[in-house]
Design an enzyme around this catalytic site. Structure first.
Site, short mmCIF file in Angstrom:
data_model
loop_
_atom_site.label_atom_id
_atom_site.label_comp_id
_atom_site.label_asym_id
_atom_site.label_seq_id
_atom_site.Cartn_x
_atom_site.Cartn_y
_atom_site.Cartn_z
N GLY A 98 0.83 -1.20 0.00
CA GLY A 98 0.00 0.00 0.00
C GLY A 98 0.86 1.24 0.00
O GLY A 98 2.06 1.19 0.34
N CYS A 154 5.20 -6.02 1.90
CA CYS A 154 5.54 -4.60 1.98
C CYS A 154 4.73 -3.92 3.09
O CYS A 154 4.99 -4.15 4.26
CB CYS A 154 5.34 -3.93 0.62
SG CYS A 154 6.21 -2.35 0.46
N TYR A 155 3.71 -3.13 2.76
CA TYR A 155 2.89 -2.51 3.80
C TYR A 155 2.25 -3.58 4.67
O TYR A 155 2.07 -3.39 5.88
CB TYR A 155 1.81 -1.64 3.15
CG TYR A 155 0.96 -0.86 4.14
CD1 TYR A 155 1.37 0.38 4.60
CD2 TYR A 155 -0.25 -1.38 4.60
CE1 TYR A 155 0.58 1.11 5.49
CE2 TYR A 155 -1.04 -0.66 5.49
CZ TYR A 155 -0.62 0.57 5.94
OH TYR A 155 -1.39 1.28 6.82
N HIS A 157 8.14 -7.39 -3.28
CA HIS A 157 6.88 -7.73 -3.95
C HIS A 157 7.07 -9.00 -4.80
O HIS A 157 7.53 -8.91 -5.94
CB HIS A 157 6.42 -6.58 -4.84
CG HIS A 157 5.92 -5.39 -4.09
ND1 HIS A 157 4.60 -5.25 -3.71
CD2 HIS A 157 6.57 -4.30 -3.62
CE1 HIS A 157 4.45 -4.11 -3.06
NE2 HIS A 157 5.62 -3.51 -2.98
N GLU A 189 4.79 -10.60 -6.25
CA GLU A 189 3.73 -10.69 -7.25
C GLU A 189 4.11 -10.08 -8.59
O GLU A 189 3.49 -10.38 -9.62
CB GLU A 189 2.44 -10.04 -6.74
CG GLU A 189 2.48 -8.54 -6.56
CD GLU A 189 2.99 -8.07 -5.20
OE1 GLU A 189 2.61 -6.97 -4.78
OE2 GLU A 189 3.78 -8.83 -4.57
N VAL A 208 -10.18 -8.22 -28.43
CA VAL A 208 -10.16 -9.51 -27.73
C VAL A 208 -11.23 -9.56 -26.65
O VAL A 208 -12.00 -10.53 -26.57
CB VAL A 208 -8.76 -9.75 -27.10
CG1 VAL A 208 -8.75 -11.05 -26.32
CG2 VAL A 208 -7.69 -9.78 -28.19
N ASP A 209 -11.31 -8.53 -25.83
CA ASP A 209 -12.19 -8.56 -24.66
C ASP A 209 -13.66 -8.69 -25.05
O ASP A 209 -14.38 -9.56 -24.57
CB ASP A 209 -11.98 -7.31 -23.80
CG ASP A 209 -10.52 -7.06 -23.49
OD1 ASP A 209 -9.77 -8.06 -23.39
OD2 ASP A 209 -10.12 -5.90 -23.37
N LYS A 235 -5.77 -9.46 -19.02
CA LYS A 235 -5.75 -9.66 -20.46
C LYS A 235 -5.22 -11.02 -20.87
O LYS A 235 -5.81 -11.68 -21.74
CB LYS A 235 -4.92 -8.55 -21.13
CG LYS A 235 -4.77 -8.70 -22.63
CD LYS A 235 -6.07 -8.45 -23.37
CE LYS A 235 -6.36 -6.97 -23.47
NZ LYS A 235 -7.52 -6.67 -24.35
#
Length: 512
Positions: free
Chosen positions: A55, A82-83, A170, A172, A227-228, A368
Site C-alpha cells: 500500500g 511490503c505494507y 513484492h 507478485e 479480444v475482450d 488480459k
C-alpha cells in the site's frame, strides 16, 4: 464448484490484483477484498490463508489503513507484503520507521533460512523487486529473519510456529524472478491449497452465473472486434443464445479499416452484428475538448446514449454486457479497496449516473492474458485472440489535445503504416501493444529544398504480460527507421517521428 480461496486484503497497492492473478495462474483460486473487510465476512468465505497486500501509506500516518486485529486471531496462515509486512510488525509488537535509504527496484535476496517452507526450491541471491520507504526496525517476538537484502536486514521474516510470514519485497510482480514460486509455496505448502482453478472452470461458472442473472431477459453487448468484447460476446452466446443483441458502434475514433474488419470477423462466425455509425455525435461532443479525463467521460456517456437508443428498438433488453477487465477497474476506481485512481476508463469511471442498464461484466476480475486463455477455451481463433489491445476511447486518447477529423485522418495513416511494418517484419506477434500518437507538437524540417513546420508522431511499442507493468520493446533500429521513413514520406503533415522508451511504471502505456 466452490473454490476455497486465498483471501487478499487490499491496502491500496497498484500491484494487489497481481497477487491473485499469480496464484490463479498456478491453479490456486484467490479473491480480493478491502483491508477493512469484516471478520464475519472473512470467515464466511472460508479462506485457507490470508495475504496482506502492499500500500502507498505509512503505517504511522494519521490516515493509515488499519486491519482488524482479529485477523491475527483466526489461526490462518498469513503472508504480509511490503505494507502488509509493516502491518504485521506494528500489530504484533515490532516497530517500523522511515528508511534511511529508500529501496526501489531490483535487489538480490539472500536466503538466511533455506529450510523455510516458503523458500522451498528457491535459488539464493535471486532477484526480487523492492518498492518501499518505511522499513521494519525490530521484529515481533517469536519471529526470525529468513532473508535479507543489501538495504533490508529484514527482507523476509517469519513466525513459522503460527504460519505468519512477511516480505519487504513484492513477489507478485514479474521482476521478482521466483516470486510466483514463493506465492505457490505459501498457498500449497503452508495453507494446504489444491491447484483446482482453471479457465475452463471459470468459463462454466460464468456461463451459469450469466444464465441465472439474465433469466428470460435480453442482453445488449457492446462489441469492438477486440479480444475482450469478442470473448464476452462468445461467452454470452454460449450462455443465452439468441437473447444476445451484439452492437458495434463506430465512434469515429477507430483505426484504419477497423469497421470492415470487425464486420467481417463477426460475419464469419455467424453472429448477427448490428452496426451503428455515431461518428458525428462523438466528434461533435469532443470538439474543443483537450482534458484527457473529460474526453474519457464524454466517450463513456455517449456510448451509453447510443446503446440506450438501440435497446429501445428491441423488446426485453435489460442488461448491458461489456468487456471490462481487472486493469480497467484498478486504474479507474477502487471497487475492492483503497487503490489510487490512475485514470478513468470510459467503461468504468466514464459511465453516466443516469444509466438504466444492469451491467454484465464477466471479465471484470481477470487480466488480459487470462482473457486470451479463456478465448481459446471458448474456441475463438488464435488470430482474433492475438490482436493487440485497443482502448475503448480509441484514437481520442492518442491525439494530444483537441480531437478533429483532419488529425484523426493523419493519425490513422501513420498508425496503419507502423502496424503494416511490424506485421511484415514479424514483430507484431512479438510485442504486447503497438500504436502511434499524434503529439500536436510542431517542429522545423526540410523536405526536398523546402522548409516544413509540421507535426510530430510518436511510436509506442511495449512488451507486457498483463498490462499492469510494461517495458518498451527493443525494436531493431532498421525497423524503426523503416517506420519513420514511410510515415514521413507517405503522410502529409508529419515531418518527425520519435520512439517512446519509457516503461510502466512510471509512465502508463497510453499517453492519455
Amino acid at each position: 464448484m466452490k473454490h476455497v480461496p486465498i483471501l487478499v486484503l487490499d491496502f491500496g497497492s497498484q500491484y494487489t490484483q497481481l497477487i491473485s492473478k499469480r496464484l490463479r495462474n498456478q491453479g490456486i483460486y484467490s479473491e480480493i477484498v478491502p483491508y477493512n473487510e469484516s471478520i464475519e465476512d472473512i470467515k464466511a468465505r472460508s479462506p485457507k490463508g490470508i495475504v496482506l497486500s502492499g500500500g502507498p501509506a505509512s503505517i504511522y500516518a494519521s490516515d493509515a489503513y488499519k486491519v482488524d486485529k482479529e485477523v491475527f486471531d483466526l489461526g490462518l496462515p498469513i503472508l504480509g507484503i511490503c505494507y502488509g509486512m509493516q502491518t504485521i510488525a506494528h500489530y504484533l509488537g515490532g516497530s517500523v520507521i522511515p528508511a534511511d535509504h529508500h529501496e526501489y527496484g531490483k535487489a538480490k535476496l539472500t536466503i538466511e533460512e533455506s529450510s523455510s517452507k516458503i523458500f522451498d526450491g528457491i535459488t539464493n541471491n535471486e532477484i526480487v523487486w523492492m518498492s518501499h520507504g518505511d522499513r521494519v526496525e525490530s521484529i515481533p517476538e517469536g519471529f526470525k529473519v529468513i532473508a535479507t537484502s543489501e538495504n533490508s536486514p529484514y527482507a523476509a521474516i517469519a513466525n513459522e510456529e503460527v504460519n505468519i510470514y512477511a516480505f519487504q519485497f513484492h513477489p507478485e510482480v514479474t521482476h521478482s524472478v521466483q516470486g510466483d514460486k514463493m506465492l505457490l509455496n505459501f498457498a500449497k505448502n503452508i495453507c494446504g491449497c489444491e491447484r483446482t482453478w482453471s479457465m475452463g472452470n471459470f468459463a462454466k461458472e460464468q456461463i451459469k452465473k450469466i444464465q441465472d442473472q439474465v433469466g428470460d431477459a435480453k442482453v445488449l453487448c457492446g462489441v469492438s472486434g477486440g479480444v475482450d468484447s469478442s470473448v464476452v460476446a462468445t461467452l454470452l452466446t454460449e450462455a443465452i443464445g439468441d437473447k444476445l443483441v451484439p452492437v458495434f458502434v463506430n465512434n469515429g475514433l477507430l483505426r484504419g479499416n477497423e469497421v470492415a474488419d470487425v464486420q467481417d470477423m463477426f460475419k464469419t462466425r455467424g453472429v448477427p452484428l448490428i452496426t451503428v455509425d455515431a461518428t458525428d455525435r462523438f466528434l461533435d461532443k469532443l470538439e474543443g475538448v483537450t482534458d484527457p479525463e473529460t474526453k474519457r467521460k464524454i466517450i463513456g456517456e455517449t456510448f451509453i446514449e447510443v446503446f440506450d437508443e438501440e435497446a429501445k428498438k428491441h423488446d426485453g433488453i435489460k442488461f448491458l454486457a461489456q468487456g471490462t477487465l481487472y486493469t480497467d477497474v484498478i486504474e479507474s476506481v477502487s471497487v475492492k479497496g483503497p487503490s489510487k485512481t490512475i485514470k478513468s476508463h470510459h467503461n468504468v469511471g466514464g459511465l453516466p449516473d443516469w444509466m438504466t442498464f444492469e451491467l454484465i461484466e464477466p471479465l471484470r476480475e481477470i487480466f488480459k492474458d487470462e482473457v486470451r486463455v479463456l478465448g481459446l477455451e471458448l474456441g475463438l481463433p488464435s488470430h482474433m485472440i492475438g490482436r493487440h489491445p485497443f482502448p475503448g476511447p480509441g484514437l481520442a486518447i492518442r491525439i494530444m489535445g483537441d480531437v478533429n477529423r483532419p488529425d484523426l485522418e493523419i493519425l490513422r495513416k501513420a498508425d496503419t503504416i507502423m502496424l503494416d511494418v511490424l506485421r511484415a517484419t514479424g514483430w507484431y506477434d512479438k510485442t504486447w501493444q503497438a500504436f502511434t500518437v499524434l503529439l500536436n507538437v510542431k517542429s522545423v524540417g526540410v523536405m526536398g529544398d523546402n522548409r516544413t513546420y509540421d507535426n510530430t508522431a510518436c511510436v509506442r511499442i511495449v512488451n507486457a504480460i498483463d498490462g499492469m507493468t510494461a517495458t518498451f520493446a527493443h525494436i531493431p533500429h532498421d525497423i524503426l527507421e523503416q517506420i519513420s521513413r514511410r510515415i514521413i514520406n507517405e503522410v502529409d503533415g508529419i515531418n518527425r517521428v520519435v520512439y517512446d522508451i519509457s516503461s510502466k511504471p512510471p509512465a502508463t502505456i497510453e499517453w492519455e
